[in-house]
Structures are given as C-alpha cells and as structure tokens.
Design an enzyme around this catalytic site. Structure first.
Site, short mmCIF file in Angstrom:
data_model
loop_
_atom_site.label_atom_id
_atom_site.label_comp_id
_atom_site.label_asym_id
_atom_site.label_seq_id
_atom_site.Cartn_x
_atom_site.Cartn_y
_atom_site.Cartn_z
N GLY A 70 0.82 -1.21 0.00
CA GLY A 70 0.00 0.00 0.00
C GLY A 70 0.85 1.26 0.00
O GLY A 70 0.51 2.26 -0.63
N THR A 71 1.96 1.21 0.70
CA THR A 71 2.85 2.38 0.76
C THR A 71 3.33 2.77 -0.63
O THR A 71 3.32 3.95 -1.01
CB THR A 71 4.06 2.06 1.68
OG1 THR A 71 3.55 1.73 2.98
CG2 THR A 71 5.02 3.23 1.76
N ASN A 150 -7.28 4.31 9.50
CA ASN A 150 -6.75 3.08 10.08
C ASN A 150 -6.71 3.09 11.61
O ASN A 150 -6.51 2.06 12.22
CB ASN A 150 -5.34 2.80 9.54
CG ASN A 150 -4.44 4.01 9.61
OD1 ASN A 150 -4.73 5.04 9.02
ND2 ASN A 150 -3.35 3.89 10.34
N GLN A 178 -7.58 0.42 4.13
CA GLN A 178 -8.44 -0.10 5.22
C GLN A 178 -9.90 -0.19 4.78
O GLN A 178 -10.75 -0.60 5.58
CB GLN A 178 -8.34 0.80 6.46
CG GLN A 178 -6.97 0.79 7.13
CD GLN A 178 -6.61 -0.55 7.77
OE1 GLN A 178 -7.46 -1.43 7.95
NE2 GLN A 178 -5.35 -0.70 8.13
N SER A 198 -4.10 -2.93 -0.57
CA SER A 198 -2.98 -3.77 -0.13
C SER A 198 -3.50 -5.14 0.28
O SER A 198 -4.56 -5.23 0.92
CB SER A 198 -2.28 -3.08 1.05
OG SER A 198 -1.21 -3.85 1.51
N HIS A 200 -2.23 -7.57 2.38
CA HIS A 200 -2.07 -8.20 3.70
C HIS A 200 -3.09 -7.72 4.73
O HIS A 200 -3.11 -8.21 5.86
CB HIS A 200 -0.62 -8.05 4.20
CG HIS A 200 -0.25 -6.69 4.70
ND1 HIS A 200 -0.15 -6.41 6.04
CD2 HIS A 200 0.06 -5.54 4.05
CE1 HIS A 200 0.22 -5.14 6.19
NE2 HIS A 200 0.36 -4.59 5.00
N THR A 237 10.24 -8.11 -12.53
CA THR A 237 9.54 -9.39 -12.70
C THR A 237 8.38 -9.47 -11.71
O THR A 237 8.55 -9.18 -10.52
CB THR A 237 10.53 -10.56 -12.49
OG1 THR A 237 11.57 -10.40 -13.45
CG2 THR A 237 9.83 -11.90 -12.70
N CYS A 322 2.00 1.48 12.85
CA CYS A 322 3.04 2.08 12.00
C CYS A 322 3.74 3.24 12.69
O CYS A 322 4.66 3.81 12.10
CB CYS A 322 2.41 2.56 10.70
SG CYS A 322 1.52 1.27 9.85
N1 PLP Z 1 -2.64 3.09 4.21
C1 PLP Z 1 -3.32 2.69 5.28
C2 PLP Z 1 -4.61 3.36 5.62
C3 PLP Z 1 -2.82 1.66 6.09
O1 PLP Z 1 -3.51 1.28 7.17
C4 PLP Z 1 -1.58 1.07 5.75
C5 PLP Z 1 -0.99 0.03 6.61
O2 PLP Z 1 -1.18 0.01 7.80
C6 PLP Z 1 -0.94 1.51 4.60
C7 PLP Z 1 -1.48 2.53 3.84
C8 PLP Z 1 0.35 0.91 4.15
O3 PLP Z 1 0.12 -0.35 3.57
P1 PLP Z 1 1.30 -1.40 3.44
O4 PLP Z 1 1.54 -1.95 4.81
O5 PLP Z 1 0.79 -2.43 2.49
O6 PLP Z 1 2.48 -0.68 2.90
#
Ligand code: PLP
Length: 376
Positions: A70-71, A150, A178, A198, A200, A237, A322
C-alpha cells in the site's frame, strides 16, 4: 491461546491462500515474460489474478497495476497525479489523518516546493467535503483523502469529493487500504482517479498491493523503469506467487462478505458496549467500518496496556502499529486531550474474530484498570 485483535495491522493468511502461493512457487513458477509454455502459463495466471481483484473493485483489469504494498501505491499515485497535473499547479489538499505512507510523501514534496493544505478532523475524526471545497485553489493539482481511517475506522466522503471535483482538472486519490473489502464501494461509485489497496489487510500475503488508475490518467507516469512489466509502468519481474495469494484472499473474502460485515459490526458494537462498562474507559472516534474500534483508558499509557495484554496473549495496538511509539498524529489532529490520546488503543477485528476474543479483551482491560485504580 492467542486472541488476535489487530487485523488493521495485518491479517493471518488462510491455508488456501498459502497453498495457492505454494502452487505457483513450485509448479507455475515461470517468468511471465518468458516465451515458452511455462512462461505463458504464468502470464495467463497473473492476468487471471488481476481480473479477480479488479472485479472486486469493479474496474477493468487493465486499469489495475500490481505494486509491492500500500505504501508504494500511495507514493506512486501521488507522484503520478502531480506529474499529470504539472501544468495545473503545485497545491495539494490532504487530510491531516492520512496514513504516514501519504503524509511522509507529502512532506518530501513540500520540500520540493509543493504546498499542502491539511484538513483537520473534528473530535470524532470526521472530515467533510465542504472542507475540501473551502480549501480548493485554482492551482490545486491533487486531493488525497483516505477512504477509511486506520486508527478509528472512520469513513470519509470520497464520493462527495469526487462530485465536487467534477469538471475540474484536480485529481482525486484515495488510500483504500483499510476500506477494501471492509466497506462497500466500487471504483465507479467512488469516482476517485487513483485508488490504493494492499493484500495483507484482507488475508493476503505481505509484499503485494495494487493501484487503480482511472481513465483521466491515460498515460500515468511510470513508477519503475526497466523491462516494461505492468504495461510499462512498473518494471520488475512480477510477484506471481503474491498475486495468486492476493487473488485467493479476495475470493475467500468475497464469499460471505455481507454476512461477515454484519457479524463483525455486531461484534464491534458488542465490544463497544462491553468495554464501556469499564470505569473511565472512553470510545474514541466514529467507527464506521466494521473492523476497527478505538478506546482510551485516560491516564494509562497505551504502550503499557499493549504490553500487559500481550503478556496475556491478546494482540491490540497502541494508536497505529506504524507509528512505533510516537504520539499518533491522528489522535492529535482530532484535538483529543493528551491524557485521552495517550491512553488510546485500537482493537481491530477480522472474519475469524469471535465473542470469546472480545470477552478475553474485556477481562484483561478490566483487570488492568483495577490494578491501576484499585479504589474505583
Ligand atoms: N494506508 C493505510 C490506511 C494503512 O492502514 C496502511 C498500513 O497500515 C498503509 C497505507 C500501508 O500499507 P502497506 O503496509 O501495504 O504498505
């Protein structure tokens, strides 16, 4: 026994997801760019997996690009939008409660000469489309508004903002990490130009996400240059096993999604009621999404609560996982009293969460409170 109540941080991978990945790693392991049958098979499987995830978002598969997380999707979306709108201007609007994947990227852009208006939430963590309207400038190139917060589970009015921006050049990005498969939405309903997800967070593996890029960006700026994978936009890849796991996780979540949401909403409400019986405990923020609930035990550092509960086999997080111990920018932006913010913990549920998990949490928090305030 483990009571895992931190699904907003990450989720367990079901056996079927792991198996789908093992199958790719051991049998369908070809490089999708290879010219022989094994490679062609890998390419076909990758496209099937893309199609499955795109269907869940309600978008054409060719508008969906795999990322590593997601980042990455957030960073790419923001930079692609600003490059696309480089002649519109260098002003950005974002909420002050975005994930750090968005906020840190914006901080970097501010150092490069962009200006950012950060929209502050109210005490419940709500932000309105009217706030966006008031912040718009002729040179606003991008609005970035997350779909679900989140830390508090609050859902933001992304579709109203999309309507507001109709007819303007300003692009709209939403971080739906989220929100994906946690609240109902489709790309069409939302109307955002860029949507980050994302794997996971929904039972998929770590190491893969996806970015939806809408038609207003027919030629988005590539993220990585190289061999031309992902339609030339993100070379490297492809992570074929992760894509298989991502698609399988989506398939599993989609089966019984509405019932899962109803059950999780019931459980979240049950948790809110039960925990509210603990003296001094306060609910924090407006939880719209079914899987997130934040509560505060004012005067008790959240990290101590997390550590205490950890010793009892209960996993929750202090603010956001985070932020690694720093004061949460979300709770600060909401204007919570320091004592309340400092004592806030997040509980987040998954489809496998049961009442016994909530009951264990209640017992542990109650005990924590009794030890801290034996006179009450
Ligand atoms: N954006 C939100 C709202 C999230 O909650 C998170 C992860 O906690 C992310 C982005 C980042 O996602 P990733 O862990 O896949 O980099």
């Amino acid at each position: 026994m483990l009571h895992y109540l931190d699904h907003a941080a990450t989720t367990p991978v079901p056996q079927a997801v792991a198996q789908a990945m093992v199958d790719v790693l051991t049998e369908g392991f070809g490089n999708p760019s290879s010219q022989y049958a094994l490679g062609r098979k890998a390419k076909a499987a990758l496209e099937e997996h893309r199609k499955c995830i795109a269907q869940a978002l309600g978008c054409p598969p060719e508008r969906l690009f795999f990322t590593s997380c997601g980042t990455e999707g957030d960073n790419w979306a923001i930079r692609a939008a600003l490059w696309h709108n480089r002649r519109v201007g260098r002003h950005i609007i974002a909420t002050a409660v975005e994930h750090s994947a968005v906020l840190q990227c914006l901080k970097d852009l501010e150092q490069q000469g962009y200006s950012v208006t950060y929209l502050r939430p109210d005490i419940c963590n709500r932000i309105t489309a009217a706030q966006v309207a008031a912040a718009l400038q002729p040179d606003t190139a991008l609005v970035s508004m997350m779909l679900v917060n989140n830390e508090t589970g609050t859902r933001y009015p992304v579709e109203e903002v999309a309507a507001l921006l109709r007819g303007r050049d300003t692009l709209l990005h939403t971080d739906a990490v989220q929100g994906f498969l946690e609240v109902p939405f489709s790309t069409k309903q939302l109307g955002a130009d860029l949507i980050t997800i994302s794997a996971h967070k929904i039972g998929g593996p770590k190491g893969i996400g996806a970015l939806y890029v809408g038609q207003r960006l027919p030629h988005p700026r590539p993220l990585l240059f190289g061999g031309g994978q992902e339609r030339g936009l993100r070379s490297g890849t492809e992570a074929t096993a992760q894509a298989a796991g991502f698609a399988k996780a989506v398939e599993l979540r989609l089966a019984g999604l509405e019932e899962d949401w109803a059950r999780m909403t019931d459980l979240r409400n049950y948790a809110a009621r039960r925990l509210s019986a603990i003296p001094t405990l306060q609910l924090v923020g407006q939880p719209d999404a079914p899987h997130i609930l934040s509560v505060s035990l004012p005067g008790y550092p959240s990290q101590n609560i997390v550590n205490d509960l950890d010793s009892k086999g209960i996993c929750i997080s202090a603010g956001s996982a985070c932020h690694q111990g720093k004061a949460s920018h979300v709770l600060t932006a909401m204007g919570l009293l320091k004592r309340i913010a400092a004592g806030t913990v997040r509980i987040s549920l998954g489809p496998g969460t049961v009442r016994a998990d909530i009951d264990a949490l209640y017992d542990a928090l109650q005990e924590h409170h009794e030890r801290r305030f034996p006179m009450l």
